[in-house]
Design a protein around this motif. Structure first.
Motif, PDB file in Angstrom:
ATOM      1  N   PRO A   8       0.795  -1.239   0.000  1.00 37.33           N
ATOM      2  CA  PRO A   8       0.000   0.000   0.000  1.00 37.33           C
ATOM      3  C   PRO A   8       0.819   1.276   0.000  1.00 37.33           C
ATOM      4  O   PRO A   8       0.383   2.296  -0.555  1.00 37.33           O
ATOM      5  CB  PRO A   8      -0.832  -0.131   1.284  1.00 37.33           C
ATOM      6  CG  PRO A   8      -0.984  -1.603   1.480  1.00 37.33           C
ATOM      7  CD  PRO A   8       0.320  -2.193   1.022  1.00 37.33           C
ATOM      8  N   ASP A   9       2.021   1.241   0.594  1.00 40.01           N
ATOM      9  CA  ASP A   9       2.842   2.454   0.628  1.00 40.01           C
ATOM     10  C   ASP A   9       3.715   2.603  -0.611  1.00 40.01           C
ATOM     11  O   ASP A   9       4.556   3.514  -0.681  1.00 40.01           O
ATOM     12  CB  ASP A   9       3.705   2.480   1.896  1.00 40.01           C
ATOM     13  CG  ASP A   9       4.727   1.347   1.932  1.00 40.01           C
ATOM     14  OD1 ASP A   9       4.752   0.520   0.994  1.00 40.01           O
ATOM     15  OD2 ASP A   9       5.500   1.290   2.909  1.00 40.01           O
ATOM     16  N   GLY A  10       3.533   1.726  -1.606  1.00 39.93           N
ATOM     17  CA  GLY A  10       4.296   1.808  -2.835  1.00 39.93           C
ATOM     18  C   GLY A  10       5.601   1.046  -2.825  1.00 39.93           C
ATOM     19  O   GLY A  10       6.289   0.964  -3.849  1.00 39.93           O
ATOM     20  N   SER A  11       5.952   0.465  -1.690  1.00 42.31           N
ATOM     21  CA  SER A  11       7.190  -0.295  -1.587  1.00 42.31           C
ATOM     22  C   SER A  11       6.931  -1.764  -1.924  1.00 42.31           C
ATOM     23  O   SER A  11       5.806  -2.179  -2.184  1.00 42.31           O
ATOM     24  CB  SER A  11       7.761  -0.176  -0.174  1.00 42.31           C
ATOM     25  OG  SER A  11       6.905  -0.816   0.762  1.00 42.31           O
ATOM     26  N   SER A  12       7.990  -2.557  -1.917  1.00 40.78           N
ATOM     27  CA  SER A  12       7.864  -3.995  -2.106  1.00 40.78           C
ATOM     28  C   SER A  12       8.744  -4.692  -1.089  1.00 40.78           C
ATOM     29  O   SER A  12       9.714  -4.106  -0.576  1.00 40.78           O
ATOM     30  CB  SER A  12       8.247  -4.400  -3.529  1.00 40.78           C
ATOM     31  OG  SER A  12       9.573  -4.003  -3.828  1.00 40.78           O
ATOM     32  N   ASP A  13       8.421  -5.932  -0.788  1.00 39.70           N
ATOM     33  CA  ASP A  13       9.152  -6.708   0.213  1.00 39.70           C
ATOM     34  C   ASP A  13       9.221  -8.137  -0.282  1.00 39.70           C
ATOM     35  O   ASP A  13       8.190  -8.749  -0.566  1.00 39.70           O
ATOM     36  CB  ASP A  13       8.430  -6.631   1.568  1.00 39.70           C
ATOM     37  CG  ASP A  13       9.250  -7.214   2.704  1.00 39.70           C
ATOM     38  OD1 ASP A  13       9.700  -8.369   2.571  1.00 39.70           O
ATOM     39  OD2 ASP A  13       9.421  -6.538   3.737  1.00 39.70           O
ATOM     40  N   GLU A  14      10.433  -8.690  -0.388  1.00 39.40           N
ATOM     41  CA  GLU A  14      10.574 -10.027  -0.958  1.00 39.40           C
ATOM     42  C   GLU A  14       9.951 -11.117  -0.087  1.00 39.40           C
ATOM     43  O   GLU A  14       9.734 -12.227  -0.547  1.00 39.40           O
ATOM     44  CB  GLU A  14      12.046 -10.342  -1.206  1.00 39.40           C
ATOM     45  CG  GLU A  14      12.901 -10.493   0.020  1.00 39.40           C
ATOM     46  CD  GLU A  14      14.335 -10.896  -0.310  1.00 39.40           C
ATOM     47  OE1 GLU A  14      15.037 -11.356   0.613  1.00 39.40           O
ATOM     48  OE2 GLU A  14      14.747 -10.756  -1.476  1.00 39.40           O
ATOM     49  N   ASN A  15       9.669 -10.815   1.172  1.00 37.47           N
ATOM     50  CA  ASN A  15       9.044 -11.796   2.063  1.00 37.47           C
ATOM     51  C   ASN A  15       7.531 -11.638   2.170  1.00 37.47           C
ATOM     52  O   ASN A  15       6.887 -12.346   2.956  1.00 37.47           O
ATOM     53  CB  ASN A  15       9.643 -11.713   3.472  1.00 37.47           C
ATOM     54  CG  ASN A  15      11.111 -12.062   3.504  1.00 37.47           C
ATOM     55  OD1 ASN A  15      11.919 -11.306   4.045  1.00 37.47           O
ATOM     56  ND2 ASN A  15      11.482 -13.190   2.925  1.00 37.47           N
ATOM     57  N   ILE A  16       6.967 -10.726   1.392  1.00 32.30           N
ATOM     58  CA  ILE A  16       5.517 -10.509   1.405  1.00 32.30           C
ATOM     59  C   ILE A  16       4.969 -10.716   0.002  1.00 32.30           C
ATOM     60  O   ILE A  16       5.461 -10.110  -0.964  1.00 32.30           O
ATOM     61  CB  ILE A  16       5.162  -9.097   1.903  1.00 32.30           C
ATOM     62  CG1 ILE A  16       5.521  -8.941   3.382  1.00 32.30           C
ATOM     63  CG2 ILE A  16       3.681  -8.805   1.678  1.00 32.30           C
ATOM     64  CD1 ILE A  16       4.662  -9.758   4.341  1.00 32.30           C
TER      65      ILE A  16
END
Length: 376
Positions: free
Chosen positions: A133-141
């Motif tokens: 939602p905040d525009g970021s990405s996370d490889e564990n999500i």
């Protein structure tokens, strides 16, 4: 289907000793855990007598910040593993980092191999993946969105064409990351957006499916393995011009083979109970060492036990900021693909831990045997 001749074996798993290619011990896994009682003060209700529990007022951030957080999280790991899936409502203050931390600790405190962590989705680099939602990405999500997934998995072999016939929803059942040599133990999904209705998720108890099988036939199933091939990740990566992620939550989850061999029946490391595991589902491509007709009969039989026995199923009616945590070693789950019939979107964020190589302890027992329950 891996073998067209009977009595085939596969010893690809790195642990031993083996029974027809199935690991029969797991030196890195602890003995079954015992509940300490640290959660007895929390109100809950069971979803059904067989599977599922909901804690309607618990805030997971309170658990993470409790003075006895380790004890409570360990007990939650036991409850989740016994009940298969546990639901929590109104977790608006549970951010991505807290979600990852809770999922990681549930697995770590319940005996996950020390070298493992949270899963990294194979096609995290795909440009079609949604951002947080905040525009970021996370490889564990992994961000779950039906529209995005249809685009990403357009290369899936044998993808069902559009027809005038209704969908076969039995194809939806699966355990997370069964396509990995070290599959997921715990998964944790938080729903960020929900339509006014529809989009429910169902979980089915592999413990109870095992208990519904006659002793002689389940003894036979315990000798079998299945190949869990999922070539869609390799084909999606090639179509998108990127490499699959590697390693993926474990030093053993590397490369782009995505065709491990797992036991049809496994032992849950937390409870010590037997469950049908790789007997059916989206990622199971074939039972090893049997003829093609026998492979189809076995998989249809196992899946039919879920279809014929709706008391083995728990259903989640999602609400905004609700959370489900489940143990993939003992349940399958399936999303209900009906949100195209209503306005609104269904978006969730999922974290998954990576557990041990699935094993079958011949000294383990079924859930009903362990709890002293009648067979039926």
């Amino acid at each position: 289907m891996v073998s067209s001749t009977p009595n085939g074996t596969n010893d690809a798993s790195p642990h031993g000793p083996f029974n027809n290619g199935i690991p029969t011990s797991c030196p890195s896994c602890p003995t079954p855990l015992k509940y300490s009682g640290s959660l007895d003060h929390l109100p809950f209700f069971e979803i059904t007598p067989i599977i599922g529990r909901e804690y309607p007022t618990v805030k997971l951030t309170d658990i993470l910040n409790a003075p006895n957080a380790k004890e409570q999280i360990r007990d939650f790991a036991i409850i989740i593993s016994e009940r298969g899936v546990v639901f929590f409502r109104d977790q608006h203050d549970l951010g991505i980092e807290e979600q990852k931390r809770f999922c990681d600790l549930v697995a770590r405190y319940s005996g996950r191999p020390e070298e493992n962590g949270l899963h990294v989705h194979p096609i995290f680099r795909d440009p079609g993946n949604l951002k947080l939602p905040d525009g970021s990405s996370d490889e564990n999500i992994y961000v779950i969105n039906t529209a995005a997934q249809k685009k990403i998995y357009a290369t899936m072999p044998n993808r069902a064409p559009l027809t005038e016939e209704p969908k076969d929803l039995s194809r939806e059942w699966h355990s997370d990351s069964t396509f990995e040599a070290h599959p997921s133990d715990f998964s944790m999904l938080k729903m960020l957006e929900t339509p006014p209705h529809g989009g429910d998720t169902l979980w089915a108890s592999g413990y109870e499916v095992y208990d519904r099988i006659s002793p002689s036939f389940r003894t036979y199933l315990e000798t079998l393995t299945a190949t869990c091939a999922q070539p869609v990740f390799r084909s999606a990566a090639r179509a998108g011009g990127y490499d699959v992620m590697s390693p993926r939550g474990s030093p053993g989850n590397v490369g782009d083979g995505f065709a491990p061999v797992h036991p049809v029946v496994r032992t849950n490391r937390v409870t010590g109970w037997k469950a049908v595991f790789a007997g059916a589902g989206l990622h199971v491509s074939g039972i090893n060492g049997v003829y093609g007709a026998e492979d189809r009969v076995i998989r249809e039989f196992v899946l039919g036990l879920v279809m014929r026995n709706h008391d083995v199923v728990a259903r989640m009616r999602w609400t905004r900021d609700a959370v489900a945590v489940w143990n993939n070693s003992c349940v399958w789950h399936a999303a209900t693909p009906d949100t195209h019939l209503v306005e609104g979107n269904r978006v969730g964020v999922r974290a998954s831990s990576i557990g041990e190589v699935p094993f079958l302890d011949p000294g383990s027992v079924s859930r009903r045997e362990a709890l002293g329950l009648p067979r039926f």
